[in-house]
Scaffold this active site. Structure first.
Site, mmCIF file in Angstrom:
data_model
loop_
_atom_site.group_PDB
_atom_site.id
_atom_site.type_symbol
_atom_site.label_atom_id
_atom_site.label_comp_id
_atom_site.label_asym_id
_atom_site.label_seq_id
_atom_site.Cartn_x
_atom_site.Cartn_y
_atom_site.Cartn_z
ATOM 1 N N HIS A 89 0.858 -1.191 0.000
ATOM 2 C CA HIS A 89 0.000 0.000 0.000
ATOM 3 C C HIS A 89 0.890 1.237 0.000
ATOM 4 O O HIS A 89 2.001 1.178 0.530
ATOM 5 C CB HIS A 89 -0.920 0.018 1.226
ATOM 6 N N HIS A 101 -2.142 3.535 10.385
ATOM 7 C CA HIS A 101 -0.966 4.401 10.496
ATOM 8 C C HIS A 101 -1.262 5.552 11.450
ATOM 9 O O HIS A 101 -1.354 6.709 11.029
ATOM 10 C CB HIS A 101 -0.569 4.925 9.122
ATOM 11 N N HIS A 104 10.775 -0.434 2.195
ATOM 12 C CA HIS A 104 10.717 1.030 2.254
ATOM 13 C C HIS A 104 11.085 1.520 3.642
ATOM 14 O O HIS A 104 10.885 0.824 4.632
ATOM 15 C CB HIS A 104 9.377 1.601 1.790
ATOM 16 N N GLU A 149 6.305 -4.098 7.632
ATOM 17 C CA GLU A 149 4.893 -4.319 7.281
ATOM 18 C C GLU A 149 4.686 -5.707 6.659
ATOM 19 O O GLU A 149 3.583 -6.249 6.682
ATOM 20 C CB GLU A 149 4.407 -3.234 6.302
HETATM 21 C C1 DHB Z 1 4.525 5.477 2.041
HETATM 22 C C2 DHB Z 1 4.464 4.112 2.292
HETATM 23 C C3 DHB Z 1 3.730 3.628 3.354
HETATM 24 O O1 DHB Z 1 3.661 2.307 3.705
HETATM 25 C C4 DHB Z 1 3.005 4.493 4.137
HETATM 26 O O2 DHB Z 1 2.237 3.969 5.094
HETATM 27 C C5 DHB Z 1 3.067 5.865 3.909
HETATM 28 C C6 DHB Z 1 3.831 6.345 2.852
HETATM 29 C C7 DHB Z 1 5.296 5.998 0.868
HETATM 30 O O3 DHB Z 1 6.004 5.231 0.214
HETATM 31 O O4 DHB Z 1 5.185 7.182 0.585
HETATM 32 FE FE FE Z 2 2.408 1.889 5.436
#
Ligand code: DHB
Ligand code: FE
Length: 294
Positions: free
Chosen positions: A12, A59, A193, A240
């Site tokens: 996501h 979040h 990420h 995650e």
């Molecule tokens: C991003 C990724 C995430 O999992 C999130 O919760 C918020 C932002 C991103 O890559 O910008």
């Molecule tokens: Fe996220």
């Protein structure tokens, strides 16, 4: 009896939701990403479930540092898209399945997994972006959805092993529900990420794809991945990915929760689709669809 027919795995990113909502999916930056989900949208049309059990993370939207449930199951009749700072996304409200959700809560809590029962909550991009990726922009989502929120934001977070075993208990719960329902289980979030600190922007294609191979073909090995490996190799938000293991643990080739040692397991699931793409905002997007056989 209800049964789990398939599992869906997808990352996501809030910007994916914005790209859909603002009509930017054909822009050069986004086009390759949405192309990878074209087969998935068709697959959803061809394999419409009665209920989606959607594992995701909140979040700091519905929950804050005031209250941090490790595992929270949505038992409400409906859930509204959350306002994450720019107004709620213009997507349908989520219709729940209180009966099945309550049954699953009863079953897995009695199997020693402590869940928080949530009778009211808004759902953020962690839940609505996977629905948009898989279903497009319908007037209503194709079926009821049970939101299942996992804390992967505030330490301590649950281990992959715990998530995998919880998935096994969820399968047992679904299979002991006395209505004939076709249930899909979705594991969302990930892949590599990191959104903050010195390593912000970290992407690790090699590790992501090796983990995806393992998750699909050797889920026990994926479940054994130590917590530190996710953080070191896939970044702080790569954690995650443990949510995918809840969905994977619920598939038929994994021993059912409580089954005697050596009891037969079902066949390997069929890989209906697999996709990986970088970039999408700060996140590597991974995606797979597994179908139980027979
Ligand atoms: C991003 C990724 C995430 O999992 C999130 O919760 C918020 C932002 C991103 O890559 O910008
Ligand atoms: Fe996220």
């Amino acid at each position: 009896m209800a049964r789990i027919s398939a599992s869906v795995f997808t990352s996501h990113v809030p910007a994916i939701g914005a790209a859909i909502d603002l009509g930017k999916t054909h822009e050069p930056y986004w086009q390759p990403l949405f192309k990878g989900f074209e087969p998935s949208k068709q697959w959803m049309k061809d394999n419409r479930p009665d209920v989606i059990f959607l594992v995701y993370n909140d979040h700091a939207t519905a929950f804050s540092l005031d209250l941090i449930p490790t595992f929270a199951i949505g038992t409400a009749a409906e859930f509204n898209p959350a306002d994450e700072g720019w107004g709620p996304r213009p997507v349908p409200k989520v219709i729940g399945h209180p009966e099945l959700a309550s049954h699953i809560a009863q079953s897995v809590i009695q199997d020693d997994f402590d869940l928080t029962i949530v009778n009211r909550m808004d759902v953020d991009h962690g839940l609505t972006v996977p629905l948009s990726l898989m279903c497009g922009q319908p007037d209503a989502w194709p079926c009821p959805v049970i939101p299942f929120a996992v804390n992967v934001v505030q330490y301590p977070v649950p281990s992959g092993r715990r998530c995998f075993n919880l998935g096994r208990a969820i399968r047992k719960a679904v299979e002991s529900f006395d209505q004939d329902l076709n249930v899909q289980i979705w594991g969302t979030g990930g892949m590599s990420h990191q959104l903050q600190g010195a390593r912000a922007g970290l992407i690790n294609r090699e590790w992501d794809n090796a983990w995806l191979d393992k998750m699909i073909n050797d889920p026990e090995a994926a479940a054994a991945t130590p917590h530190i490996d996710y953080v070191r190799e896939a970044g702080s938000e790569g954690i995650e990915l443990v949510m995918w293991l809840i969905a994977r643990g619920a598939m038929a080739d994994v021993p059912a929760f409580g089954a005697p040692e050596g009891a037969p397991v079902g066949p390997k699931p069929r890989l209906a689709h697999r996709f990986y793409h970088v970039p999408a905002s700060n996140t590597a997007v991974g995606h797979a669809i597994l179908e139980n056989q027979g």
